[in-house]
Design an enzyme around this catalytic site. Structure first.
Site, mmCIF file in Angstrom:
data_model
loop_
_atom_site.group_PDB
_atom_site.id
_atom_site.type_symbol
_atom_site.label_atom_id
_atom_site.label_comp_id
_atom_site.label_asym_id
_atom_site.label_seq_id
_atom_site.Cartn_x
_atom_site.Cartn_y
_atom_site.Cartn_z
ATOM 1 N N HIS A 61 0.816 -1.223 0.000
ATOM 2 C CA HIS A 61 0.000 0.000 0.000
ATOM 3 C C HIS A 61 0.849 1.272 0.000
ATOM 4 O O HIS A 61 0.368 2.331 -0.359
ATOM 5 C CB HIS A 61 -1.032 -0.004 1.147
ATOM 6 C CG HIS A 61 -0.486 0.250 2.503
ATOM 7 N ND1 HIS A 61 -0.124 -0.771 3.363
ATOM 8 C CD2 HIS A 61 -0.244 1.391 3.170
ATOM 9 C CE1 HIS A 61 0.305 -0.251 4.492
ATOM 10 N NE2 HIS A 61 0.248 1.059 4.405
ATOM 11 N N ASP A 91 0.366 -7.595 1.399
ATOM 12 C CA ASP A 91 0.711 -6.193 1.626
ATOM 13 C C ASP A 91 2.229 -6.014 1.737
ATOM 14 O O ASP A 91 2.721 -5.284 2.586
ATOM 15 C CB ASP A 91 0.000 -5.607 2.857
ATOM 16 C CG ASP A 91 0.046 -4.070 2.863
ATOM 17 O OD1 ASP A 91 0.299 -3.479 1.792
ATOM 18 O OD2 ASP A 91 -0.145 -3.475 3.935
ATOM 19 N N GLY A 160 2.831 6.670 8.542
ATOM 20 C CA GLY A 160 4.202 6.771 8.066
ATOM 21 C C GLY A 160 5.067 5.607 8.528
ATOM 22 O O GLY A 160 6.160 5.400 8.017
ATOM 23 N N ASN A 161 4.588 4.834 9.527
ATOM 24 C CA ASN A 161 5.333 3.658 9.988
ATOM 25 C C ASN A 161 5.149 2.453 9.066
ATOM 26 O O ASN A 161 5.884 1.477 9.190
ATOM 27 C CB ASN A 161 4.908 3.237 11.396
ATOM 28 C CG ASN A 161 5.759 3.838 12.484
ATOM 29 O OD1 ASN A 161 5.242 4.498 13.376
ATOM 30 N ND2 ASN A 161 7.052 3.623 12.431
ATOM 31 N N SER A 162 4.182 2.497 8.165
ATOM 32 C CA SER A 162 3.986 1.369 7.257
ATOM 33 C C SER A 162 5.280 1.045 6.539
ATOM 34 O O SER A 162 5.942 1.928 6.001
ATOM 35 C CB SER A 162 2.911 1.696 6.217
ATOM 36 O OG SER A 162 1.649 1.745 6.809
#
Length: 181
Positions: A61, A91, A160-162
């Site tokens: 994503h 993902d 933003g940690n993804s």
């Protein structure tokens, strides 16, 4: 946690972690255009390098609908992505760079952490760079339409940690943060 507490905690935690683990965590700047959209959009995410020649692991994503992207290392070095591939059902995505001598995180997805194990996460939340948080593995989950072994953690995670690596206390990446279910 407040933003100030997040930064202060990160600063303290960085005193007790191998700097190679934080040096391998990158900011991914993606230019996208969704199908049917006229204008391009920009989105930011986190990833981590696992090969000195440039092989970044992140979330699907984060790079979905990418037209192009650049990868910035904590030392300021910027690399352009030359190829990327993804597995939307998990993902996960991999971004190939054309570089040499890049800092690389050690990875071991064969030994999964147990509930209660301490972990550390390095990422770029809230457009901050290279923030370190700690926590514990909570439990393993079965999530509809998601493949792979998925565990929840009790560490503070923000937008933003993804794509951030989850490190065990031996300094090996044992998971990847994602927040889209």
């Amino acid at each position: 946690l407040s933003l100030i507490e997040l930064i202060q905690n990160s600063f303290q935690l960085k005193k007790n972690i191998d700097s190679k683990l934080t040096a391998a965590v990158v900011l991914i700047d993606v230019v996208t255009r969704r199908p049917g959209a006229i204008a391009a959009e920009r989105k930011l995410g986190t990833g981590f390098n696992v090969d000195p020649g440039g092989l970044i692991i992140t979330n699907y994503h984060v790079i979905e609908d990418a037209l192009n992207m650049s990868i910035t290392f904590p030392d300021g070095k910027v690399c352009r992505a030359v190829y990327w591939s993804s597995r939307p059902e998990a993902d996960l995505a991999v971004i190939a760079l054309q570089a040499e001598d890049l800092p690389a995180a050690p990875v071991d997805f064969s030994i999964l952490p147990a509930p209660g194990d301490k972990i550390r996460v390095v990422g770029n939340p809230l457009e901050l760079n290279n923030i370190l948080v700690s926590g514990r593995v909570e439990q393993y989950l079965k999530i509809r339409d998601k493949q792979g072994r998925i565990f929840s953690i009790d560490a503070p995670i923000y937008p933003g940690n993804s794509g951030s690596p989850v490190y065990n206390m031996s300094g090996q990446a044992v998971g990847v943060i994602f927040g889209v279910l």
